[in-house]
Design a protein around this motif. Structure first.
Motif, short mmCIF file in Angstrom:
data_model
loop_
_atom_site.label_atom_id
_atom_site.label_comp_id
_atom_site.label_asym_id
_atom_site.label_seq_id
_atom_site.Cartn_x
_atom_site.Cartn_y
_atom_site.Cartn_z
N LEU A 134 0.55 2.50 36.28
CA LEU A 134 -0.34 1.33 36.25
C LEU A 134 -0.69 0.89 34.81
O LEU A 134 -1.79 1.16 34.32
N SER A 136 -1.59 -1.90 34.01
CA SER A 136 -2.77 -2.78 34.12
C SER A 136 -4.05 -1.96 33.92
O SER A 136 -5.02 -2.46 33.33
N GLN A 258 -4.02 -3.56 49.13
CA GLN A 258 -4.70 -2.30 48.79
C GLN A 258 -4.09 -1.13 49.54
O GLN A 258 -4.04 -0.01 49.03
N HIS A 261 -1.38 1.04 47.86
CA HIS A 261 -1.69 1.95 46.74
C HIS A 261 -1.46 3.41 47.11
O HIS A 261 -0.95 4.18 46.30
N HIS A 326 -13.65 -3.39 46.78
CA HIS A 326 -13.37 -4.84 46.70
C HIS A 326 -13.87 -5.51 47.97
O HIS A 326 -13.60 -5.03 49.06
N TYR A 360 -5.01 -7.60 38.09
CA TYR A 360 -4.11 -7.77 36.95
C TYR A 360 -4.60 -8.67 35.83
O TYR A 360 -4.46 -8.33 34.67
N HIS A 366 -10.65 -3.86 36.86
CA HIS A 366 -10.26 -3.34 38.18
C HIS A 366 -10.61 -1.87 38.37
O HIS A 366 -10.29 -1.30 39.42
N1 LIG Z 1 -6.40 -2.18 43.11
C1 LIG Z 1 -6.52 -1.13 42.14
C2 LIG Z 1 -7.97 -0.71 42.10
O1 LIG Z 1 -8.37 -0.17 43.28
C3 LIG Z 1 -6.07 -1.54 40.75
C4 LIG Z 1 -4.63 -1.89 40.60
C5 LIG Z 1 -3.79 -1.59 39.56
N2 LIG Z 1 -2.60 -2.16 39.83
C6 LIG Z 1 -2.69 -2.79 40.94
N3 LIG Z 1 -3.91 -2.61 41.44
#
Ligand SMILES: N[C@H](CO)Cc1c[nH]c[nH+]1
Ligand SMILES: NC(=O)c1ccc[n+]([C@@H]2O[C@H](COP(=O)([O-])OP(=O)(O)OC[C@H]3O[C@@H](n4cnc5c(N)ncnc54)[C@H](O)[C@@H]3O)[C@@H](O)[C@H]2O)c1
Ligand SMILES: [Zn+2]
Length: 430
Positions: A134, A136, A258, A261, A326, A360, A366
Motif C-alpha cells: 500500500l 498510498s 473494502q 482488502h 468509513h 487514494y 485513510h
Molecule cells: N481502505 C483502506 C483503509 O481501511 C486504505 C486503502 C489503501 N489502499 C486502498 N485502500
C-alpha cells in the motif's frame, strides 16, 4: 448476505451484531506476545528469522538504502508517478490546513497561558505489504510526518518475495526524502520500533494500519513500552447508509472495495429500502465475479450483512452504534442526516463520492480507527504527529492576584510545600 430488520432487533442483538470478528482474539494475542519477546531478546536476528518464517524471504540486509530506493523509483511508469504526485499534492494541501496557532490568554490579571506545538521527534511508520502493498498508506503517514517536522522517520514494510520493496513504495520514499526502508513486517516490525534493535531506532510513536497481528502488537506495546500508537487501525470496514435514491451498482462497488482488502474486512449495508438491498446484492454478485481478489472479497462478504431500517434517522442510530471506519451516505438527501453522525472515521457524502477517493487521492487521511474505535479515536492527521505543550507566565501583579487562591487550595489538600512555593514569592518583592 443476511438481512436483519432493525425493528425486530433488541439491544442485545444489536450489540452482538456490531462486534467485529477480530475482537478478543486470544490466539492472536499469544502469537504476538511470543513475537514481541523474541524481538526484545534477539533484535535483528529475530527480525530476519521472522522474515523467513512469515514472508518466506531470506534477507541478506534488513533495509533498502537511498541509492537502491532511487534505482527502484526510477523504474516505475510515468503515469503512475503522475498519479502519485497528484495524490501527494492533494493530501499535502489538506494536511497543511491542519496547522494551527493558538492565541495567548490572560486568564486573570498578570497570568498568561498558552500552548505551543512541537513535533514528535522519532516516529515509526508501518506500511502494510502482506496481501497488498500500500504505497498510498506511505503517503498518508509520511506527508503529515514531514509537515509536522518530525526529526527521525523510521519506515517498516514487509519484504516482497525478491527480498526488496516495490518501485511504488520506493517512489513515495523518494518524494518524502526517506533514507531507508526496513524490510520488516507484522508484529515484529511494531516490536522493533517500540523497543529498538541493533539497526532499528526505538521511536516515540508508531503509526499505521495493518492486519490483526500488527494491530494486536500496537495495542500491546503501547502499554508495555513508552512508545505511543496512533490508534487501533485494523481490518478495513465500511457502512453504506442508502435510501431509495441510492444507485445499487455504486453501493455494490463500495461494499466490494473494502471487502477486497482482507477476508476479515467487513462491509455493512443499512437501507431504508428492501428494493435497494435486493438490487445492490444482485449487482454485487455480478461485480464480484470479475475481481482478481474475488475469493478474499467473498470471504469478507460472508462476514458482512444488511440491515433494513424505517428511515435515515433509524439507519444513523445503527451506524452510530457500529461506529464504522468509513461511512458512505448513498443518498441524494445526505444533507438531512449529517448532523446526526456521532461515530465514524471518515464520511463520504452523496452518490458520487466513492470511498476509494479518500483511500487514494482526495486529500483526507485513510488511516482510520476500526473495530468501533471511531467512538473515541480520530483518524491520523497532522495533530497525530505533534504534541501541544502548555506555557504560562506570571508577573508581579499576577502572583499577588492569583497567589492567595493557590494557597487556599494547597491548604485544603494538605500540601504545605505547594502553598509555600507561592508564599515565598508573595513575601519577596522583586
Ligand atoms: N481502505 C483502506 C483503509 O481501511 C486504505 C486503502 C489503501 N489502499 C486502498 N485502500
Ligand atoms: N484501518 C486502516 O486505516 C487501514 C488502512 C489500510 C489497510 N488496512 C488493513 O490493513 C491490513 C493489511 O494486512 P496485510 O496482511 O495485507 O498486511 P500487513 O503488512 O498488515 O501484514 C503482513 C505481515 O503479517 C505477518 N503475518 C502474516 N501471517 C502471520 C501469522 N500467521 N503469524 C504471525 N504473523 C503473521 C507477517 O509478518 C507479514 O509480513 C488489511 O486488513 C487492511 O484491511 C487498514
Ligand atoms: Zn481501501
Amino acid at each position: 448476505m443476511k438481512t436483519y430488520n432493525y425493528s425486530s432487533l433488541n439491544s442485545e442483538d444489536i450489540n452482538k451484531l456490531v462486534l467485529r470478528n477480530t475482537d478478543s482474539n486470544n490466539a492472536i494475542r499469544e502469537t504476538v506476545e511470543t513475537i514481541i519477546d523474541a524481538v526484545k531478546k534477539d533484535g535483528d536476528k529475530a527480525l530476519k528469522a521472522f522474515a523467513l518464517k512469515f514472508d518466506q524471504v531470506d534477507l541478506p540486509a534488513l533495509f533498502i538504502n537511498k541509492e537502491e530506493i532511487a534505482k527502484l523509483a526510477n523504474s516505475i511508469e510515468p503515469e503512475v508517478k503522475k498519479a502519485i504526485d497528484t495524490a501527494y499534492q492533494n493530501i499535502r494541501k489538506f494536511h497543511e490546513t491542519q496547522k494551527s496557532r493558538e492565541e495567548k490568554t490572560e486568564t486573570t490579571i498578570g497570568v498568561t497561558c498558552w500552548r505551543e506545538t512541537r513535533a514528535i521527534e522519532k516516529v515509526g511508520l508501518y506500511i502494510p505489504g502482506g496481501s497488498a502493498v500500500l504505497p498510498s498508506t506511505f503517503l498518508m503517514l509520511g506527508i503529515p510526518a514531514r509537515i509536522a517536522g518530525c526529526k527521525e522517520i523510521i519506515v517498516c514494510s514487509p519484504p516482497q518475495k525478491n527480498g526488496s520493496i516495490n518501485g511504488y513504495i520506493a517512489y513515495v520514499a523518494q518524494r518524502l526524502d526517506i533514507e531507508k526502508v526496513y524490510l520488516v513486517g507484522g508484529a515484529q516490525a511494531v516490536a522493533a520500533m517500540a523497543y529498538g534493535t541493533e539497526s532499528i531506532t526505538k521511536v516515540d510513536k508508531i503509526f499505521g494500519p495493518g492486519n490483526q497481528f500488527v494491530t494486536m502488537a500496537k495495542t500491546i506495546v503501547q502499554s508495555t513500552s513508552n512508545t505511543a500508537i496512533d490508534m487501533p487501525a485494523g481490518p478495513s470496514e465500511v457502512l453504506v447508509l442508502a435510501d431509495e435514491t441510492a444507485i445499487p451498482a455504486f453501493v455494490a462497488a463500495d461494499l466490494l472495495a473494502q471487502a477486497e482488502h482482507g477476508a476479515d474486512s467487513q462491509s455493512i449495508l443499512v437501507s431504508t429500502s428492501q428494493h435497494i438491498i435486493d438490487a445492490a446484492l444482485k449487482e454485487l454478485e455480478k461485480q464480484i465475479d470479475v475481481l482478481p481478489r474475488k475469493e478474499i472479497a467473498a470471504k469478507a462478504m460472508a462476514n458482512s450483512y444488511a440491515v433494513l431500517v424505517k428511515d435515515l434517522k433509524e439507519g444513523m442510530l445503527f451506524s452510530n452504534i457500529y461506529a464504522p471506519e468509513h461511512l458512505i451516505l448513498a443518498s441524494e438527501n445526505w444533507q438531512s442526516i449529517t448532523a446526526d453522525i456521532v461515530n465514524a472515521g471518515s464520511v463520504f457524502l452523496g452518490n458520487l463520492t466513492p470511498e476509494s477517493a479518500g483511500d487514494y487521492a482526495s486529500g483526507t487521511n485513510h488511516t482510520l480507527p476500526t473495530s468501533a474505535y471511531a467512538k473515541s479515536y480520530s483518524g491520523v492527521s497532522l495533530d497525530s504527529f505533534v504534541k501541544k505543550i502548555t506555557f504560562q507566565h506570571i508577573s508581579q501583579e499576577g502572583i499577588q492576584n492569583l497567589g492567595p487562591t493557590v494557597e487556599i487550595l494547597a491548604e485544603i489538600e494538605g500540601l504545605q510545600a505547594h502553598k509555600n512555593a507561592v508564599t515565598v514569592r508573595l513575601s519577596t518583592k522583586n
